[in-house]
Design an enzyme around this catalytic site. Structure first.
Site, PDB file in Angstrom:
ATOM      1  N   ASN A 124      44.670  41.550  44.133  1.00 28.56           N
ATOM      2  CA  ASN A 124      45.160  42.121  45.389  1.00 28.56           C
ATOM      3  C   ASN A 124      46.184  41.217  46.057  1.00 28.56           C
ATOM      4  O   ASN A 124      46.117  39.996  45.944  1.00 28.56           O
ATOM      5  CB  ASN A 124      44.006  42.381  46.350  1.00 28.56           C
ATOM      6  N   ILE A 125      47.089  41.803  46.792  1.00 25.65           N
ATOM      7  CA  ILE A 125      48.188  41.038  47.380  1.00 25.65           C
ATOM      8  C   ILE A 125      47.699  39.958  48.340  1.00 25.65           C
ATOM      9  O   ILE A 125      48.320  38.901  48.477  1.00 25.65           O
ATOM     10  CB  ILE A 125      49.187  41.983  48.095  1.00 25.65           C
ATOM     11  N   LYS A 126      46.559  40.179  49.013  1.00 25.83           N
ATOM     12  CA  LYS A 126      46.060  39.183  49.970  1.00 25.83           C
ATOM     13  C   LYS A 126      45.647  37.891  49.285  1.00 25.83           C
ATOM     14  O   LYS A 126      45.646  36.834  49.903  1.00 25.83           O
ATOM     15  CB  LYS A 126      44.888  39.753  50.761  1.00 25.83           C
ATOM     16  N   GLY A 127      45.252  37.963  47.999  1.00 27.80           N
ATOM     17  CA  GLY A 127      45.024  36.773  47.207  1.00 27.80           C
ATOM     18  C   GLY A 127      43.804  35.972  47.566  1.00 27.80           C
ATOM     19  O   GLY A 127      42.811  36.478  48.085  1.00 27.80           O
TER      20      GLY A 127
END
Length: 252
Positions: A124-127
């Site tokens: 996910n982009i939030k990492g």
């Protein structure tokens, strides 16, 4: 210095802390049993510093004591990182120049595992740990299938997406489920693809160690604390720099 001992209160005192559960009700007898177990494990003297009932028939313990064992760091075997860590910008540039197309990554929790926190942290982009996940990388096409994905379905979707790499996360470890599921996955991909054309197989989870890759039949294993940047850098190294696999995108 290659010979070391555990450190607790003073240098070299050998003090360690150990936690475990015994199938016995929480009482004085239980604490004595915990001390006896610790003694048999080489902890002498041993002190129960915490105990708590885990239902009517189990007790959880934390035991503190000294051990005489030494550690020879010159004989410790680990898998060192053998690829450079890249920033997202560097990874994107390498993929764009080396492949001239986006690199497709398919991820999933397989079997009955419903714990997506690991695969989400990487994809996910939030990492995770201050790093952006793989979705942040412009030259990566990321397909996160989520939880409880059957192995045949993963293989089918990998072919549909023309996957270059498969990321599998396993958190549930009862009865070695993480090992069995991953072995099933790797066997299925090896049966479904020619060896030179199959996707790179990556397994991750808190109970995996890097040394387990050959046993599991995968190309790489990542353990606890792995960051998205480490995974992205490995994929670039494996699929762009060294090209250990050349997935045949026309065969899917």
């Amino acid at each position: 210095m290659s010979i070391i001992r555990p450190y607790g209160d003073t240098t070299g005192d050998g003090m360690v802390q150990l936690s475990f559960t015994l199938p016995i009700p929480h009482d004085k007898l239980a604490e004595g049993a915990a001390v006896q177990l610790a003694n048999k494990m080489g902890m002498e003297p041993a002190l129960v510093v915490h105990s708590k009932a885990m239902g009517p028939d189990f007790t959880f313990f934390v035991v503190y004591g000294a051990v005489n064992h030494l550690v020879d760091t010159s004989k410790v075997e680990v898998v060192e990182r053998d690829y450079p860590l890249l920033s997202p910008k560097e990874a994107n540039l390498a993929i764009r120049k080396g492949l001239r197309r986006r690199l497709t990554v398919v991820g999933a929790c397989i079997g009955t595992d419903a714990h997506t926190v690991g695969i989400d942290a990487i994809m996910n982009i939030k990492g995770f740990a201050g790093e952006k996940g793989l979705e942040y990388y412009r030259e990566l096409k990321v397909v996160n299938l989520g939880a409880q994905v059957a192995v045949p379905e993963l293989v089918r979707l990998a072919k549909t997406e023309k996957a270059d790499a498969i990321l599998v996360s396993q958190v549930v470890t009862q009865r070695e489920a993480h090992v069995l599921n991953t072995k099933e996955m790797s066997a299925a991909f090896r049966e479904a693809y020619p060896e030179h054309a199959r996707p790179v197989l990556v397994a991750g989870g808190p109970r995996f160690t890097e040394q387990m890759a050959a046993e599991l039949g995968v190309d790489r294993v990542f353990g606890r604390g792995t960051t998205p940047g480490e995974v992205a850098s490995y994929l670039v190294d494996a699929l762009v720099t060294r090209r250990i696999r050349t997935p045949n995108r026309r065969s899917a």
